[in-house]
Scaffold this active site. Sequence first.
Site, mmCIF file in Angstrom:
data_model
loop_
_atom_site.group_PDB
_atom_site.id
_atom_site.type_symbol
_atom_site.label_atom_id
_atom_site.label_comp_id
_atom_site.label_asym_id
_atom_site.label_seq_id
_atom_site.Cartn_x
_atom_site.Cartn_y
_atom_site.Cartn_z
ATOM 1 N N LEU A 64 58.693 62.914 -30.266
ATOM 2 C CA LEU A 64 59.993 62.583 -29.690
ATOM 3 C C LEU A 64 59.923 61.129 -29.248
ATOM 4 C CD1 LEU A 64 60.750 65.688 -27.414
ATOM 5 C CD2 LEU A 64 61.715 65.200 -29.662
ATOM 6 N N ASP A 65 61.045 60.436 -29.309
ATOM 7 C CA ASP A 65 61.077 59.051 -28.849
ATOM 8 C C ASP A 65 60.728 58.979 -27.368
ATOM 9 O OD1 ASP A 65 61.925 58.322 -31.374
ATOM 10 O OD2 ASP A 65 64.041 58.439 -30.857
ATOM 11 N N LYS A 66 60.303 57.819 -26.929
ATOM 12 C CA LYS A 66 59.852 57.614 -25.558
ATOM 13 C C LYS A 66 60.832 58.180 -24.531
ATOM 14 C CE LYS A 66 58.826 53.915 -22.246
ATOM 15 N NZ LYS A 66 58.727 52.455 -22.042
ATOM 16 N N ARG A 114 69.741 59.700 -33.496
ATOM 17 C CA ARG A 114 70.296 58.468 -32.933
ATOM 18 C C ARG A 114 70.962 57.617 -34.017
ATOM 19 N NH1 ARG A 114 65.250 56.015 -29.915
ATOM 20 N NH2 ARG A 114 66.795 54.491 -29.189
#
Length: 314
Positions: A139-141, A238
Amino acid sequence: MKNTIILNKIITTNNFNKIRLDKVLSILFSKYSRTVFKKSILNNNVYINNVLINSPRFKVKKGDFLKIKLIFETMDFFVPEKMYLDIIYEDKYLLVINKPSSLVVHPGFKNNNYTLLNGLLYYNKIFFKLPRAGIIHRLDKDTTGLIIIAKKMSSYFLLIKMMKKRKIIRKYKAVVLGKIKNGGFINAPIIRNKKKRTCMVVNQLGKNSITHYKILKNFNYSTLLKLRLETGRTHQIRVHMFYIRHPIVGDLKYKINYNYFCGLEQSKSFKFIKIFPRQALHAYKLIFSHPIKKKKIFLKINLPKDMENLLSIL
């Protein structure tokens, strides 16, 4: 250091005639992917009748003796770091954690320490021996939610294969800008942006990428969505939401000009949207078959407090 697995097999049938070596190996040793074997062949780690074979296109025949070395980097050069892990599920084969925002999953450029990987190494020494410390997906930060981590080499490769075959269902919730009238799906290929290498972009030369979305609630100038990934590209949700002109609230990388909402600047909720500090994206559900026990795993978690607060204000 490296972790090595040795596989041996004698071809006892004519069924593999005229089939590529990498494909044959992925059939004979089904828990490993064809990509793993292709890399092993190209790295000079596959022998047939004690003769080195370095072409994935090589054709085997009945009676051939296969010897394969699968070599994986261990995590010895990473530093264990103590951190709180919100564990949602755990057994001796895997665990699932709820990742908070501001936590990078894997060390990389400008993020060498205090990543999820470092925390896993501190939590249990078994992760030193696994590729990527057993982390199956990322998962992104600043995206929160569920991540699967393998605890054994056998479950690691089976879960990786399940992910590639789209047998792990991942569902998200997100707050996006603008009112979306109908649910649907986005089928738009994604590739790395040549001008901004840390960004992805929709481009016909990219990899097939499909995102399904459903409206949960409409607000004045935003929408709460439920999303399901059919593919798993970097920044996929996104990028896709930005592509259809409904970027995720708080996303600083994929954003549109807020002048798009001209006339709403004095609204309290719109002001809160503008200052929301991260992308309002949360991986809230996982559904998959346990790679060893074969039982159905169904995991679901609530939204984090910052997103709950956002929704209450909206």
